[in-house]
Design a protein around this motif. Structure first.
Motif, PDB file in Angstrom:
ATOM      1  N   PHE A 221      52.462 -65.432  32.953  1.00 48.29           N
ATOM      2  CA  PHE A 221      51.603 -64.705  32.020  1.00 48.29           C
ATOM      3  C   PHE A 221      50.158 -64.932  32.431  1.00 48.29           C
ATOM      4  N   VAL A 222      49.250 -64.197  31.801  1.00 44.74           N
ATOM      5  CA  VAL A 222      47.847 -64.189  32.192  1.00 44.74           C
ATOM      6  C   VAL A 222      46.997 -64.773  31.074  1.00 44.74           C
ATOM      7  N   VAL A 223      46.105 -65.678  31.434  1.00 45.47           N
ATOM      8  CA  VAL A 223      45.141 -66.269  30.508  1.00 45.47           C
ATOM      9  C   VAL A 223      43.772 -65.651  30.767  1.00 45.47           C
ATOM     10  N   SER A 224      43.063 -65.301  29.687  1.00 53.28           N
ATOM     11  CA  SER A 224      41.732 -64.722  29.855  1.00 53.28           C
ATOM     12  C   SER A 224      40.858 -65.070  28.657  1.00 53.28           C
ATOM     13  N   ASP A 225      39.552 -64.778  28.781  1.00 58.66           N
ATOM     14  CA  ASP A 225      38.583 -64.880  27.679  1.00 58.66           C
ATOM     15  C   ASP A 225      38.602 -66.264  27.036  1.00 58.66           C
TER      16      ASP A 225
ATOM     17  N   TYR B  75      40.245 -72.228  23.691  1.00 53.97           N
ATOM     18  CA  TYR B  75      40.873 -71.088  23.024  1.00 53.97           C
ATOM     19  C   TYR B  75      40.899 -69.928  24.007  1.00 53.97           C
ATOM     20  N   PHE B  76      41.983 -69.130  23.968  1.00 51.16           N
ATOM     21  CA  PHE B  76      42.090 -68.060  24.953  1.00 51.16           C
ATOM     22  C   PHE B  76      43.054 -66.982  24.487  1.00 51.16           C
ATOM     23  N   ARG B  77      42.939 -65.832  25.141  1.00 50.06           N
ATOM     24  CA  ARG B  77      43.903 -64.744  24.986  1.00 50.06           C
ATOM     25  C   ARG B  77      44.954 -64.872  26.082  1.00 50.06           C
ATOM     26  N   ALA B  78      46.184 -64.485  25.777  1.00 48.24           N
ATOM     27  CA  ALA B  78      47.229 -64.493  26.804  1.00 48.24           C
ATOM     28  C   ALA B  78      48.355 -63.563  26.384  1.00 48.24           C
ATOM     29  N   ASN B  79      48.989 -62.944  27.380  1.00 51.31           N
ATOM     30  CA  ASN B  79      50.185 -62.138  27.109  1.00 51.31           C
ATOM     31  C   ASN B  79      51.421 -62.989  27.386  1.00 51.31           C
ATOM     32  N   ARG B  80      51.493 -64.116  26.703  1.00 53.07           N
ATOM     33  CA  ARG B  80      52.522 -65.139  26.921  1.00 53.07           C
ATOM     34  C   ARG B  80      53.863 -64.728  26.338  1.00 53.07           C
ATOM     35  N   ILE B  81      53.850 -63.989  25.234  1.00 52.20           N
ATOM     36  CA  ILE B  81      55.099 -63.595  24.573  1.00 52.20           C
ATOM     37  C   ILE B  81      55.785 -62.491  25.366  1.00 52.20           C
ATOM     38  N   GLU B  82      55.049 -61.450  25.642  1.00 52.53           N
ATOM     39  CA  GLU B  82      55.478 -60.334  26.477  1.00 52.53           C
ATOM     40  C   GLU B  82      54.224 -59.767  27.135  1.00 52.53           C
TER      41      GLU B  82
ATOM     42  N   TRP C 107      49.160 -59.315  23.354  1.00 46.68           N
ATOM     43  CA  TRP C 107      48.108 -60.296  23.622  1.00 46.68           C
ATOM     44  C   TRP C 107      47.757 -61.028  22.329  1.00 46.68           C
ATOM     45  N   GLU C 108      48.178 -62.295  22.256  1.00 45.47           N
ATOM     46  CA  GLU C 108      47.872 -63.137  21.109  1.00 45.47           C
ATOM     47  C   GLU C 108      46.823 -64.182  21.509  1.00 45.47           C
ATOM     48  N   ILE C 109      46.328 -64.902  20.507  1.00 46.61           N
ATOM     49  CA  ILE C 109      45.333 -65.936  20.729  1.00 46.61           C
ATOM     50  C   ILE C 109      46.026 -67.305  20.682  1.00 46.61           C
ATOM     51  N   HIS C 110      45.632 -68.176  21.600  1.00 44.73           N
ATOM     52  CA  HIS C 110      46.245 -69.499  21.720  1.00 44.73           C
ATOM     53  C   HIS C 110      45.148 -70.538  21.946  1.00 44.73           C
ATOM     54  N   ARG C 111      45.545 -71.797  21.934  1.00 41.47           N
ATOM     55  CA  ARG C 111      44.641 -72.858  22.347  1.00 41.47           C
ATOM     56  C   ARG C 111      45.444 -73.984  22.979  1.00 41.47           C
ATOM     57  N   VAL C 112      44.743 -74.789  23.768  1.00 36.85           N
ATOM     58  CA  VAL C 112      45.342 -75.967  24.381  1.00 36.85           C
ATOM     59  C   VAL C 112      44.283 -77.059  24.406  1.00 36.85           C
TER      60      VAL C 112
ATOM     61  N   LEU D  68      50.006 -61.557  15.122  1.00 33.62           N
ATOM     62  CA  LEU D  68      49.729 -60.196  14.678  1.00 33.62           C
ATOM     63  C   LEU D  68      50.452 -59.142  15.502  1.00 33.62           C
ATOM     64  N   GLY D  69      50.941 -59.513  16.685  1.00 31.23           N
ATOM     65  CA  GLY D  69      51.467 -58.502  17.575  1.00 31.23           C
ATOM     66  C   GLY D  69      50.337 -57.662  18.133  1.00 31.23           C
ATOM     67  N   GLY D  70      50.670 -56.568  18.788  1.00 35.30           N
ATOM     68  CA  GLY D  70      49.638 -55.678  19.299  1.00 35.30           C
ATOM     69  C   GLY D  70      48.736 -56.358  20.303  1.00 35.30           C
ATOM     70  N   VAL D  71      47.451 -56.016  20.255  1.00 39.06           N
ATOM     71  CA  VAL D  71      46.464 -56.568  21.178  1.00 39.06           C
ATOM     72  C   VAL D  71      45.332 -57.170  20.363  1.00 39.06           C
ATOM     73  N   ASN D  72      44.916 -58.373  20.726  1.00 36.52           N
ATOM     74  CA  ASN D  72      43.939 -59.109  19.936  1.00 36.52           C
ATOM     75  C   ASN D  72      42.839 -59.695  20.808  1.00 36.52           C
ATOM     76  N   HIS D  73      41.602 -59.606  20.306  1.00 38.04           N
ATOM     77  CA  HIS D  73      40.463 -60.332  20.830  1.00 38.04           C
ATOM     78  C   HIS D  73      39.964 -61.245  19.707  1.00 38.04           C
ATOM     79  N   PHE D  74      39.076 -62.182  20.034  1.00 39.68           N
ATOM     80  CA  PHE D  74      38.711 -63.135  18.986  1.00 39.68           C
ATOM     81  C   PHE D  74      37.297 -63.662  19.176  1.00 39.68           C
ATOM     82  N   VAL D  75      36.747 -64.166  18.071  1.00 32.81           N
ATOM     83  CA  VAL D  75      35.516 -64.952  18.074  1.00 32.81           C
ATOM     84  C   VAL D  75      35.794 -66.205  17.256  1.00 32.81           C
ATOM     85  N   LEU D  76      35.574 -67.364  17.847  1.00 34.26           N
ATOM     86  CA  LEU D  76      35.795 -68.635  17.160  1.00 34.26           C
ATOM     87  C   LEU D  76      34.647 -68.901  16.197  1.00 34.26           C
ATOM     88  N   ALA D  77      34.967 -69.321  14.976  1.00 36.64           N
ATOM     89  CA  ALA D  77      33.943 -69.619  13.986  1.00 36.64           C
ATOM     90  C   ALA D  77      33.129 -70.838  14.410  1.00 36.64           C
TER      91      ALA D  77
END
Length: 800
Positions: free
Chosen positions: A442-446, A457-464, A468-473, A486-495
């Motif tokens: 899968f691909v990690v970005s942003d 924190y990052f976006r990744a298409n890890r599920i399929e 594109w969901e949001i994850h952290r490590v 949420l499914g679908g495609v997601n971008h994010f801004v961390l508070a």
């Protein structure tokens, strides 16, 4: 809303949406109208300082003006913000001090600050110039910013402003001059000349000493060679060093393009100067300088220790290119001279990040030949230490190059495709190798680090690949935590407090809207905005399925969107249309709102009229790793066509598609691929439409093309193999070409060149549609409508 049977189940957040009782079918006129009718999505969203509200912009209906709004997290109440209102919060340009007790930012080119949590907003500058690159001076109540290429320190106590450096790209008047016999004779013969010079030098030295001693005095000039020009500069958090990146001042590209505009307010034909072409505007090599402001010294950072810097990855291509050019009549000596490689590879700096304490600075270098990327640190003595090298026989990905410091300054985090996919790594400065923080197909970005870099924190298409969901490590390593569901495609801004995510979420038939998701509670997402109009919601959109089409050439599936008629009958034979996405390196078979939203609507119209539509993420597409991306290296158009052929065979086997009734269309790269399909496999499609299409890659820009095909001088075979103009004789079926005359991306000239070639080949069944006012992405609804009416009529005559 009508859903096909997708291969993958998507976890969707169900929002209460009101639909008309009787959904309606779209019309071509409605689809291609100004997209205001769909609703305008939130743009540029960012958090308030207290992490309790969110600001966003929204396009005003019928205008290009953006209005600003504030939405509260607790109750989702949205409040408009007047355009002339003074700011109450910082914005996305914000920078915090080390204690997180104050914030500074830039708003409309001026600098503001406030103490946290609830101090009043205070304006620090009000100038006609634009300030930028704001930061806090380490350990002091002072901020720094850049203005017109110089850095300034603004003391919050007393409000004094001091220029930190006076960078001058000119000859140093105090530098010792080389020996000159005339000057020496003057000195020996005329005592008046010598005495005048002594007095002038003494006065200058006195003034410099007084200026240096005077508290807050203007800084003395620091000279860099007049043959250089600044690319950019970055001040250290201590305010004591500057990294300056330079390029040659006299660097010249090739002859620029010229674009005429026949439709002007003046009534006269006007012209615009455009970019040069691939290989004719080679990027200028960068040099790096470390400036010590206390000692007023300038030291060049040597790049000699970058591994492979003296290699020539294009050596074999240069040899074959010489033979190729000479065989076709070129002068061997002249071509050989042009093909000579420099002693050291040219590199450019793609990022500069100072360590939190300012002791080291990290730089990312990219080879101009596109085969190497280096991440290195530089100490205060300008000594370079390589931390990571990524090499690629094809080209280094121009995406997925994020990097930054760990919170304690002990090492770096970065993205790399070294495993075949973009993944996160941690590199301690004293370690030999980097540690992988993520791994898998899968691909990690942003990537975004929290305040202390405890988590990434990052976006990744890890599920399929399509989701594109949001994850952290944790930066120390460990399991990946999924933060959204949420499914679908997601971008994010961390508070700012790192307790919440602002998520920009979209689905197949819903553009991005804002959601609040508490960190650690993926199922607690709440909607903040709903900007889709009732008119759009009332339409019975066909939702495509994400399907996996087996490849006959590689051991991978080709992810694709499949649009089926609502009354699909497996016993009937169906016509089909293939849509080809543009950009080459982009992803379109995903579960979110598409960049090609008009095409999504057009595909609903086609499906409702009994046409199957396929939209493939062919080889070269984004989101599937390095090998999928580089499959087209030196061979654009052919692997993709093989994927098209597999897609059509799959449609015939699984959905009873009539292979005699196939159409193809697409824009930009999709237009290029329409040409390649119709020229190289003339019987595959019954008709095609190429929109804003590339005809000859030697006319396209350097940045994109040189990655994949190198340059026409060094790799002429790749350009000939990949350019449709060389295969125009293969056209046998009806073809529509549509091009905007104001296209500064793919020049209108490309379409003109192909038309002339068709005339010389005496081809008959082609049509050119011209749009005088439109650039690469059309901006006029009338042009969109005309273009898609023509596409529809073409397919109606030859496919349906």
């Amino acid at each position: 809303m009508r859903h096909q049977k997708p291969v993958f189940a998507c976890l969707m957040l169900l929002a209460s949406v009101s639909f008309a009782e009787d959904p309606v079918a779209p019309t071509l006129e409605q689809i291609m109208a100004d997209p205001d009718w769909i609703g305008n999505a939130p743009e540029g969203a960012y958090w308030s300082d207290d992490s309790r509200s969110v600001y966003f912009d929204q396009k005003r209906v019928g205008e290009s003006i953006r209005d600003r709004f504030l939405v509260a997290i607790d109750d989702a109440i949205t409040t408009p913000i007047a355009a002339d209102a003074a700011p109450n919060d910082s914005n996305a340009s914000r920078a915090y001090n080390a204690e997180h007790s104050a914030v500074v930012w830039v708003d409309h080119g001026d600098v503001f600050w406030r103490s946290l949590p609830d101090g009043p907003v205070q304006q620090l500058t009000g100038t006609a110039a634009s300030e930028r690159s704001v930061q806090w001076l380490l350990g002091e109540r002072a901020v720094t910013y850049e203005r017109d290429g110089q850095f300034y320190r603004h003391n919050l106590e007393g409000g004094t402003v001091h220029q930190l450096a006076n960078l001058q790209f000119a000859d140093d008047p105090n530098k010792a001059k080389p020996f000159d016999t005339l000057r020496e004779n003057q000195r020996r013969i005329y005592t008046s000349v010598v005495e005048d010079k002594r007095r002038a030098d003494a006065r200058a030295a006195h003034d410099r000493a007084a200026q240096t001693a005077r508290a807050g005095g203007a800084p003395l000039p620091i000279y860099l060679d007049k043959s250089l020009r600044p690319a950019f500069a970055v001040l250290s958090p201590t305010g004591q060093q500057i990294v300056v990146v330079t390029a040659p001042k006299d660097h010249k590209g090739g002859k620029a393009g010229i674009m005429p505009n026949y439709m002007t307010e003046s009534g006269y034909t006007e012209t615009v100067t455009l970019r040069t072409r691939v290989g004719r505007n080679m990027p200028a090599a960068h040099r790096v300088w470390l400036i010590d402001l206390n000692a007023a010294t300038v030291t060049e950072v040597s790049l000699d220790d970058l591994p492979g810097i003296d290699d020539d990855p294009l050596e074999n291509l240069r040899k074959s290119a010489l033979e190729w050019h000479v065989e076709r009549g070129a002068d061997k000596a002249e071509v050989s001279k042009q093909l000579e490689a420099s002693e050291q590879r040219a590199v450019r700096v793609e990022g500069v990040r100072w360590a939190p304490d300012g002791a080291l600075v990290a730089l990312q270098f990219h080879a101009v030949d596109n085969k190497d990327r280096w991440l290195a640190t530089v100490d205060q003595q300008a000594r370079l230490a390589v931390q990571h090298r990524l090499s690629d026989d094809a080209w280094i990905n121009y995406a997925h190059n994020d990097f930054g410091w760990l919170g304690d300054g002990s090492g770096l985090w970065f993205l790399s495709e070294q495993s075949g996919y973009s993944h996160l790594y941690r590199k301690q400065l004293d370690a030999r190798r980097a540690q992988a923080l993520t791994a898998g197909d899968f691909v990690v970005s942003d990537v975004v680090a929290d305040r202390n870099s405890d988590y990434l924190y990052f976006r990744a298409n890890r599920i399929e690949p399509s989701i594109w969901e949001i994850h952290r490590v944790a930066t120390s390593g460990g399991d990946i935590e999924t933060l959204t569901a949420l499914g679908g495609v997601n971008h994010f801004v961390l508070a700012p407090d790192a307790a919440s995510l602002l998520v920009m979420h979209s689905e197949f038939d819903r553009h991005e809207d804002l959601f609040h998701v508490p960190v650690g509670q993926p199922d607690a997402a709440t909607r903040l905005t709903d900007t889709v109009t009732p008119a759009f919601k009332s339409i019975d959109w066909v939702i495509p399925a994400i399907v996996k089409i087996p490849s006959s050439r590689v051991d991978r599936d080709i992810y694709s969107k499949l649009y089926l008629p609502d009354d699909y009958d497996p016993n009937k034979r169906y016509p089909a249309v293939m849509f080809v996405h543009g950009a080459g390196y982009t992803q379109n078979a995903y579960a979110g709102w598409p960049y090609y939203f008009r095409e999504f609507m057009f595909h609903t119209l086609l499906a409702q009229q009994g046409v199957i539509v396929i939209d493939m993420d062919y080889r070269a597409s984004k989101g599937y790793g390095r090998d999928w991306r580089t499959a087209i290296y030196r061979n654009m158009g052919r692997p993709e066509l093989e994927d098209f052929q597999d897609g059509i065979a799959w449609l015939a086997d699984n959905y009873n598609v009539d292979t005699e009734r196939l159409g193809i269309y697409g824009g930009s790269y999709g237009g290029f691929m329409t040409f390649m399909a119709m020229f190289l496999d003339p019987d595959l499609f019954a008709a095609g439409a190429a929109l804003r299409p590339v005809v000859d890659w030697s006319h396209y820009n350097h940045g994109y093309t040189s990655n994949i095909l190198n340059t026409p001088l060094v790799d002429p075979e790749a350009f000939e193999r990949s350019s449709p103009i060389f295969y125009a004789d293969g056209l046998q079926k009806p073809l529509l070409i549509a091009a905007g005359m104001q296209d500064d991306n793919v020049f209108f000239q490309d379409s003109v060149l192909l038309v002339q070639r068709f005339l010389e080949l005496q081809k008959e069944d082609f049509e050119l549609a011209v749009y005088p006012l439109d650039p690469h992405g059309f901006t006029h609804a009338d042009s969109w409508l005309d273009e898609y009416r023509r596409i529809y009529k073409l397919f109606d005559r030859h496919v349906f």
